[in-house]
Design an enzyme around this catalytic site. Sequence first.
Site, PDB file in Angstrom:
ATOM      1  N   ASP A  71     154.268   5.153  17.311  1.00 13.58           N
ATOM      2  CA  ASP A  71     153.629   5.204  16.004  1.00 13.58           C
ATOM      3  C   ASP A  71     152.749   3.966  15.912  1.00 13.58           C
ATOM      4  OD1 ASP A  71     152.836   5.086  13.380  1.00 13.58           O
ATOM      5  OD2 ASP A  71     154.853   5.184  12.525  1.00 13.58           O
ATOM      6  N   VAL A  72     151.430   4.137  16.057  1.00  8.79           N
ATOM      7  CA  VAL A  72     150.551   2.970  16.156  1.00  8.79           C
ATOM      8  C   VAL A  72     150.503   2.166  14.864  1.00  8.79           C
ATOM      9  CG1 VAL A  72     149.100   3.949  17.975  1.00  8.79           C
ATOM     10  CG2 VAL A  72     148.494   4.322  15.564  1.00  8.79           C
TER      11      VAL A  72
ATOM     12  N   LYS B 147     136.806   4.210   9.386  1.00  8.51           N
ATOM     13  CA  LYS B 147     135.921   4.176  10.545  1.00  8.51           C
ATOM     14  C   LYS B 147     134.818   3.136  10.367  1.00  8.51           C
ATOM     15  CE  LYS B 147     137.975   7.167  13.157  1.00  8.51           C
ATOM     16  NZ  LYS B 147     138.598   6.753  14.436  1.00  8.51           N
TER      17      LYS B 147
ATOM     18  N   TYR C 154     138.819   8.548   5.667  1.00 11.28           N
ATOM     19  CA  TYR C 154     138.353   8.563   7.055  1.00 11.28           C
ATOM     20  C   TYR C 154     137.101   7.709   7.212  1.00 11.28           C
ATOM     21  CZ  TYR C 154     137.068  10.441  11.638  1.00 11.28           C
ATOM     22  OH  TYR C 154     136.754  10.560  12.975  1.00 11.28           O
TER      23      TYR C 154
ATOM     24  N   ASN D 172     142.178   5.220  20.298  1.00 10.92           N
ATOM     25  CA  ASN D 172     141.662   6.554  20.001  1.00 10.92           C
ATOM     26  C   ASN D 172     142.408   7.256  18.870  1.00 10.92           C
ATOM     27  OD1 ASN D 172     140.432   9.335  20.653  1.00 10.92           O
ATOM     28  ND2 ASN D 172     142.625   9.642  21.021  1.00 10.92           N
TER      29      ASN D 172
END
Length: 253
Positions: A63-64, A162, A158, A90
């Site tokens: 789990d990043v 980003k 999102y 990624n």
Amino acid sequence: MSNTSRVALVTGAGSGIGRACALALHAAGYHVVLAGRRLDALAQTIAQAGTGSAAQLLAVPTDVGDPASVKALFAKTEQAFGRLDLLFNNAGMGAPAVPMEELSYEQWKAVVDVNLTGPFLCTQAAIRLMKSQSPQGGRIINNGSISAYAPRPFSAPYTATKHAISGLTRSTALDCRRYNIACGQIDIGNAATDMTERMAAGVIQADGSTKVEPRMNVKHVADAVVHMASLPLDANVLFMTVMATNMPFVGRG
């Protein structure tokens, strides 16, 4: 150093772009650590690499967004292969396409945890390992998005994360020069993966209409990542955009 002795770590390696890039790096001669939430999905990626690849591939459920999980991931990487030459940040996710005022805190936080906190934690861990290894150095590639510059409707979490990744890329590239660590970013437009399957049926546009959008083979993304990774550490692709030629990006809106 030849690719046969290099080690890459790919997050979100259980599907889509992460899977394609992990397989391409393996085909280019890298040992690859595959990180993702689901061990079964990571196992499917390894299976696609073919027989005889087990010694070069390591699946680590991760789990990043969790510091302890990321710490364990990099400890297992060092234990298995002794060093790290490439990190591909990624792993990512989106939120439901609803008006911003209707998003819940939990939906916002989930995207921030995966898309921004995750790359930060993995970058921290990679820097520590790359600084301490001999020879010193390595490369970090972040998966950004053209949405950071031209957002889609109802994509605030999102798009915001980003956009932040672009800042993380620049800061990492600057702060890590002294350690021979290069950092770059790839911004991807409409790679053909399960995540973009809905585009074949049509997605909402800025003017409120719904239109089918062109997609490109995900192999082109994987080839681009391998190219970025193949450069000597005194050269760096700081930002690269790889996109379906006819998708609505230039002039979106």
